[in-house]
Design a protein around this motif. Structure first.
Motif, PDB file in Angstrom:
ATOM      1  N   GLY A 148       0.787  -1.222   0.000  1.00  0.00           N
ATOM      2  CA  GLY A 148       0.000   0.000   0.000  1.00  0.00           C
ATOM      3  C   GLY A 148       0.818   1.270   0.000  1.00  0.00           C
ATOM      4  O   GLY A 148       0.262   2.368  -0.028  1.00  0.00           O
ATOM      5  N   GLU A 149       2.143   1.143  -0.014  1.00  0.00           N
ATOM      6  CA  GLU A 149       3.014   2.321   0.008  1.00  0.00           C
ATOM      7  C   GLU A 149       3.588   2.625  -1.368  1.00  0.00           C
ATOM      8  O   GLU A 149       3.940   1.720  -2.124  1.00  0.00           O
ATOM      9  CB  GLU A 149       4.208   2.103   0.950  1.00  0.00           C
ATOM     10  CG  GLU A 149       3.938   2.394   2.401  1.00  0.00           C
ATOM     11  CD  GLU A 149       5.238   2.523   3.180  1.00  0.00           C
ATOM     12  OE1 GLU A 149       5.442   3.570   3.815  1.00  0.00           O
ATOM     13  OE2 GLU A 149       6.048   1.568   3.162  1.00  0.00           O
ATOM     14  N   LEU A 150       3.700   3.916  -1.656  1.00  0.00           N
ATOM     15  CA  LEU A 150       4.520   4.409  -2.757  1.00  0.00           C
ATOM     16  C   LEU A 150       5.675   5.169  -2.132  1.00  0.00           C
ATOM     17  O   LEU A 150       5.461   6.161  -1.429  1.00  0.00           O
ATOM     18  CB  LEU A 150       3.729   5.307  -3.696  1.00  0.00           C
ATOM     19  CG  LEU A 150       4.409   5.678  -5.027  1.00  0.00           C
ATOM     20  CD1 LEU A 150       3.373   6.067  -6.081  1.00  0.00           C
ATOM     21  CD2 LEU A 150       5.440   6.796  -4.893  1.00  0.00           C
ATOM     22  N   VAL A 151       6.872   4.686  -2.365  1.00  0.00           N
ATOM     23  CA  VAL A 151       8.071   5.288  -1.803  1.00  0.00           C
ATOM     24  C   VAL A 151       8.906   5.876  -2.934  1.00  0.00           C
ATOM     25  O   VAL A 151       9.171   5.201  -3.939  1.00  0.00           O
ATOM     26  CB  VAL A 151       8.893   4.259  -1.008  1.00  0.00           C
ATOM     27  CG1 VAL A 151      10.234   4.847  -0.578  1.00  0.00           C
ATOM     28  CG2 VAL A 151       8.107   3.799   0.220  1.00  0.00           C
ATOM     29  N   ALA A 152       9.298   7.131  -2.793  1.00  0.00           N
ATOM     30  CA  ALA A 152      10.128   7.802  -3.791  1.00  0.00           C
ATOM     31  C   ALA A 152      11.576   7.848  -3.324  1.00  0.00           C
ATOM     32  O   ALA A 152      11.845   8.047  -2.129  1.00  0.00           O
ATOM     33  CB  ALA A 152       9.621   9.221  -4.041  1.00  0.00           C
ATOM     34  N   LEU A 153      12.496   7.670  -4.258  1.00  0.00           N
ATOM     35  CA  LEU A 153      13.930   7.821  -4.018  1.00  0.00           C
ATOM     36  C   LEU A 153      14.388   9.094  -4.707  1.00  0.00           C
ATOM     37  O   LEU A 153      14.155   9.267  -5.905  1.00  0.00           O
ATOM     38  CB  LEU A 153      14.708   6.631  -4.576  1.00  0.00           C
ATOM     39  CG  LEU A 153      14.289   5.231  -4.132  1.00  0.00           C
ATOM     40  CD1 LEU A 153      15.135   4.187  -4.850  1.00  0.00           C
ATOM     41  CD2 LEU A 153      14.420   5.079  -2.630  1.00  0.00           C
ATOM     42  N   ILE A 154      15.038   9.969  -3.955  1.00  0.00           N
ATOM     43  CA  ILE A 154      15.490  11.235  -4.533  1.00  0.00           C
ATOM     44  C   ILE A 154      16.924  11.502  -4.090  1.00  0.00           C
ATOM     45  O   ILE A 154      17.356  11.055  -3.019  1.00  0.00           O
ATOM     46  CB  ILE A 154      14.539  12.388  -4.106  1.00  0.00           C
ATOM     47  CG1 ILE A 154      14.745  13.616  -4.992  1.00  0.00           C
ATOM     48  CG2 ILE A 154      14.688  12.726  -2.631  1.00  0.00           C
ATOM     49  CD1 ILE A 154      13.660  14.671  -4.820  1.00  0.00           C
TER      50      ILE A 154
END
Length: 264
Positions: free
Chosen positions: A32-38
């Protein structure tokens, strides 16, 4: 179950010198998570996503999905790249259909064809299914690539700057379409996305992983995005939580940039 990255290390050697690109990466992504890498170029964002996709081996640590070790590509993970990676000789229909049949040989022709139609329709490309990639716009090609990824029904969707080559309006439309597909059309539970865009990360993600250059650990901070969904891109920028996350990201990225200049 979750995507679990524990103590991952990865080095590359060029011209006799070795660079540690991933240094002790720990990360857990829940269903259920959307994780962004920046982070700045070269900090290891794409390397990490490709390792999770099974496209790169790691030198230390472990990666697992639902308790199963990740050592090679598999249908439980699908990737979308910045450059669309469609087969130029095939039309959009066959680009998706052949990927589904290859990834899910146990489905049978009818189920594979149904998934192909479902997701090409969901991204608004069914009426263009007989066109080859060169006959449609870049945005339409990327929509086909997104449809192809969702159509194999992966547990985890891995996105490596999927909208980086698109104009601002097309990018905004695809951002919205991605979230709508993930939330309403698919069984995909986890999305991990590489981006260079601060605003894109805040708009889309539940958490943002800030990665930095060496010699310290690769993960500098993990910032929760406490904004309710659905998020309206026009009004969300006025939310205090949006401004707080934006300020924190700018601080961390500028600090890493300054430390990189000093090291150079």
């Amino acid at each position: 179950m979750s995507l679990l990255v524990e103590g991952v290390e990865k080095c590359f050697t060029h011209g006799g010198s070795t660079q540690a690109v991933l240094r002790g990466v720990d990360l857990e992504v829940q269903p259920g998570e959307l994780v962004a890498l920046i982070g700045h170029s070269g900090c290891g964002k794409s390397t990490l996503v490709r390792a999770i996709g099974g496209l790169l081996s790691i030198d230390g640590g472990s990666i697992s999905l639902d308790g199963e070790a990740v050592t090679a590509p598999g249908p439980d993970r699908a990737m979308v790249f910045q450059h669309y990676s469609l087969l130029p000789r095939l039309n959009l229909l066959d680009n998706v259909r052949q990927a589904v049949r290859a990834a899910r040989p146990d489905w049978g022709r009818a189920k594979a064809d149904a998934a192909t139609e479902r997701y090409l329709t969901a991204v608004g490309l069914w009426e263009h299914r007989d066109k080859r990639p060169a006959q449609v716009s870049g945005g339409m090609q990327q929509r086909a690539a997104v449809a192809r990824a969702f159509a194999v029904e992966p547990r985890a969707l891995l996105l490596d700057e999927p909208f980086g080559a698109l104009d601002a309006l097309t990018r905004a439309r695809l951002q919205t379409q991605l979230i709508d597909l993930w939330r309403s059309e698919s069984d995909t539970e986890i999305v991990l996305m590489v981006t260079h865009g601060i605003d894109e990360a805040i708009l889309l993600a539940d958490r943002i992983v800030v990665m930095g250059n060496g010699p310290g650990p690769s993960v500098v901070d993990v910032i929760p995005v406490d904004l309710p969904r659905p998020r309206d891109r026009v009004s969300v920028i006025d939310e205090p939580a949006y401004r707080q996350v934006q300020a924190r990201l700018l601080e961390l990225l500028m600090r890493d940039d300054a430390s990189g200049d000093a090291a150079a």
